[in-house]
Design an enzyme around this catalytic site. Structure first.
Site, PDB file in Angstrom:
ATOM      1  N   PHE A  18      39.749  39.698  43.502  1.00 30.58           N
ATOM      2  CA  PHE A  18      39.746  41.134  43.242  1.00 30.58           C
ATOM      3  C   PHE A  18      40.171  41.362  41.788  1.00 30.58           C
ATOM      4  CE2 PHE A  18      41.724  45.435  43.957  1.00 30.58           C
ATOM      5  CZ  PHE A  18      40.526  46.082  44.171  1.00 30.58           C
ATOM      6  N   HIS A  19      39.247  41.149  40.878  1.00 28.99           N
ATOM      7  CA  HIS A  19      39.568  41.157  39.446  1.00 28.99           C
ATOM      8  C   HIS A  19      39.234  42.511  38.829  1.00 28.99           C
ATOM      9  CE1 HIS A  19      35.328  40.964  39.178  1.00 28.99           C
ATOM     10  NE2 HIS A  19      35.330  39.881  39.945  1.00 28.99           N
ATOM     11  N   ALA A  20      39.269  42.562  37.520  1.00 30.96           N
ATOM     12  CA  ALA A  20      39.168  43.849  36.828  1.00 30.96           C
ATOM     13  C   ALA A  20      37.866  44.595  37.140  1.00 30.96           C
ATOM     14  CB  ALA A  20      39.288  43.630  35.322  1.00 30.96           C
ATOM     15  N   GLU A  91      28.445  41.522  42.720  1.00 37.80           N
ATOM     16  CA  GLU A  91      28.584  40.652  41.539  1.00 37.80           C
ATOM     17  C   GLU A  91      27.291  39.933  41.188  1.00 37.80           C
ATOM     18  OE1 GLU A  91      31.734  37.896  41.813  1.00 37.80           O
ATOM     19  OE2 GLU A  91      33.202  39.336  41.105  1.00 37.80           O
TER      20      GLU A  91
END
Lengths: 100, 576
Positions: A18-20, A91
């Site tokens: 759960f990145h930027a 993504e």
């Protein structure tokens, strides 16, 4: 937060966690609804309106998050978020799987 | 106690507290604000956040447009982090309740989040550092010198110092420099020389072993840095510092005596300066003028291009202070990468050979003309001379002179006074200029040999590369031959020729340079007494014999050893 009107369990399915960029998508999505959302990981909480708090959760692949919502569109916002998590934040679509 | 060996670039000994600057820039010291200025500081913080957001927003737009949305998203993420309510609340709380200065609050909050990010193995750690740097830059803005909040003397320890960082340091409190990288020609070396404080460069990594406030000794004579010195070492250095002071006092007595050789030949000893205030150092040591006034400081540490008035103020301050003595102003001598107001160079893989100095001036004519106008206006106040740096071809020189003539015409039209007869010269620092020097002497009023670049270009060695520094030597016979050739050409036309690189400030070379025919030397003001003492103690015939012999030797090491030996024979007090 008051007693949440709706809760949902989701899993961080994408390999990079759960990145930027994922958090950014959550932030933008939640804004479209008349609702407030909090994300809970273990005993830590983050407002889905606060980028820094979300990143500080540091949720990695496979971790389970609880989404809690209040407000008139609590159910709707959680439906939308659940789809976003299930779609791994799209993504693959932007081809940045390894470069968040 | 720990000793580090580096390269000595500015002499002297300093003992004091460390100010550590790491690769991220300054380490923010603990700083507090007065109760009644809390509201003001909060407003300053809000403005800085707003400015940072604006900047990030426009980065996002540009990147999204040119590379696609997904690349712009990282800036959007930064923007959202800065807009985080929690982040802002925490900052405001620290300022309001604990009276932290905004800079300190930012670094504290960021440090805390960095720890959290690290613990959860977040991939966004680097983003935090980036945001912190940007925010601090906006908070500090032009007041960067206050950043260190210096109220007492410090020794600056850094990985590397950029020209703008050194230009922004509060010089009243800086007593010495150490950098992990860099060589004798690096910017740190020049600034340390200008400030007349000891400096050591190229020590290799050590910053992790020292914290702000630790006691440090810098031995700028031997190139030593001592961390956490023991009592005995401190005592020894205090004693040494005392002796140096007494030698300086003896040299002081030479101030009002002319730099004249024992056989009555007058040598002009001029000062190299970087900042206007250094003109005082020149006057204190009885300099015959300013032989090199570097003007780069005007362009560094500021976001905007200096206007004509800023140039004029800086020049007139020095020219007025020197009275009727000459002041040679060198035009812009930087690379495009150092000047924020110029477009970033696109193809600069090799900046030393790229767009810099006069080449850049000739490409950015409005900037060049602004500087020339200011120099010309200041020329009525004294004996001002213009010097163009890094001239490689006759065409470049003609072009520069043509623009100067054009600016003169412009001033005339507007009835703005200037000296029609001001002398125009060039730096000789590219080997090509030496090859063609017979042509150049027809087109200029004087030459000035810049040995720092001349050595770099002749020997094809980067003067700030600590691994190659052994090759960088003023004693190299190839360099000496180029100097000799330049001096001969100037003598044939009876043109003044000066030498203004670091070579001129080392007593080792003084006899050699006089022997080669130089009658002008331009040195950092602090070196004037030493060099004057040597001039007064030798005869030209003696110097010529030294130069003749040196030119027969085939390598730099032999020449250095020979010159040091000759110096020691005549001046045993100079420990070289």
């Amino acid at each position: 937060m008051d007693q949440p009107a709706a809760t949902r369990k989701v899993v961080v399915a994408n390999p990079s966690g759960f990145h930027a960029r994922a958090a950014l998508k959550v932030l933008h999505l939640v804004r479209e609804f008349a609702a407030q959302v909090e994300i809970v990981l273990d005993r830590r909480r983050a407002s889905a309106a606060d980028m820094l708090q979300m990143l500080a959760l540091g949720a990695g692949q496979g971790q389970e998050l609880i989404l809690e919502a209040t407000g008139p569109q609590a159910e709707e916002v959680l439906d939308a978020l659940q789809s976003l998590f299930a779609a791994k934040f799209h993504e693959e679509d932007d081809g940045t799987q390894n470069h968040p | 106690m720990k000793r580090l060996q580096g390269i000595p670039v500015s002499p002297g000994v300093a003992i004091g507290e460390a100010l550590v600057m790491d690769t991220e820039g300054f380490r923010i010291p603990r700083q507090f604000v007065a109760r009644d200025s809390v509201e003001y500081e909060l407003e300053r913080l809000r403005q800085a956040i707003e400015a940072a957001c604006q900047e990030i927003g426009s980065n996002r737009d540009v990147v999204s447009r040119e590379l696609g949305e997904k690349y712009g998203a990282i800036f959007e993420a930064h923007l959202q982090i800065l807009r985080s309510a929690q982040f802002c609340d925490e900052l405001e709380e620290m300022i309001r309740q604990r009276h932290y200065a905004p800079e300190y609050a930012v670094s504290r909050v960021m440090r805390r989040y960095a720890e959290v990010f690290q613990k959860v193995q977040s991939r966004n750690l680097a983003d935090l550092a980036d945001i912190e740097k940007r925010l601090l830059r906006h908070l500090l803005g032009r007041r960067r010198e206050e950043l260190s909040g210096l109220t007492s003397p410090v020794l600056v320890l850094a990985h590397n110092l950029t020209p703008s960082e050194t230009a922004n340091l509060d010089r009243r409190f800086v007593r010495g420099f150490v950098t992990e990288v860099g060589g004798p020609g690096s910017h740190t070396a020049i600034v340390a020389g200008a400030l007349q404080i000891p400096a050591v460069v190229g020590t290799g990594p050590f910053l992790t072993e020292v914290s702000g406030g630790d006691l440090v000794i810098i031995d700028g004579d031997k190139g030593l840095v001592i961390l956490h010195p023991d009592a005995e070492t401190i005592a020894r250095y205090h004693h040494e510092a005392e002796q140096i002071r007494s030698l300086a006092a003896r040299l002081e007595s030479l101030r009002d005596l002319p730099a004249e050789t024992a056989d009555g030949v007058r040598i002009e000893l001029l000062g190299n300066i970087e900042f206007p205030y250094e003109v005082e150092h020149c006057i204190q040591r009885g300099a015959d003028g300013v032989g090199l006034y570097r003007t780069e400081f005007l362009y560094l540490g500021t976001e905007h291009e200096p206007d004509e008035e800023e140039h004029f103020q800086a020049y007139s301050q020095v020219v007025r202070a020197m009275g009727s003595k000459p002041v040679t102003i060198r035009t812009f001598d930087l690379g495009a990468d150092k000047v924020p107001s110029l477009p970033s160079p696109e193809d600069e893989r090799n900046p030393a050979l790229g767009q810099r100095s006069i080449r850049l001036s000739l490409r950015h004519l409005p900037m060049f003309r602004t500087q020339l106008r200011a120099i010309l206006r200041a020329s009525t106040l004294g004996d001002v001379r213009i010097m163009f740096p890094l001239i490689s071809t006759i065409l470049e020189l003609r072009q520069a002179k043509m623009i100067l003539a054009d600016v003169m015409e412009d001033l005339e039209e507007h009835h703005i006074p200037f000296r029609q007869d001001l002398m125009v010269g060039m730096m000789v620092e590219v080997p090509a200029a030496v090859m063609m020097v017979d042509h150049f002497v027809e087109a200029v009023d004087f030459l000035s040999i810049g040995t720092n670049d001349l050595i770099q270009y002749t020997l094809a060695v980067d003067r700030s590369n600590k691994d190659m520094v052994w090759l960088y030597s003023a004693s190299d016979p190839a360099v000496l031959k180029l100097i000799e050739q330049t001096v001969r050409a100037a003598q044939r036309k009876s043109l003044p020729v000066n030498l203004c690189g670091q070579m001129s400030s080392s007593p080792t070379y003084t006899m050699l340079l006089l022997g080669l025919g130089l009658r002008q030397l331009s040195v950092p003001p602090s070196a004037i007494p030493e060099i004057k003492k040597i001039c007064r103690g030798v005869t030209i015939a003696d110097c010529e014999a030294v130069a003749r012999h040196a030119l027969t030797l085939e390598n730099a090491r032999d020449i250095t050893n020979y010159l040091k030996g000759e110096l020691r024979k005549r001046f045993p007090e100079f420990d070289v």
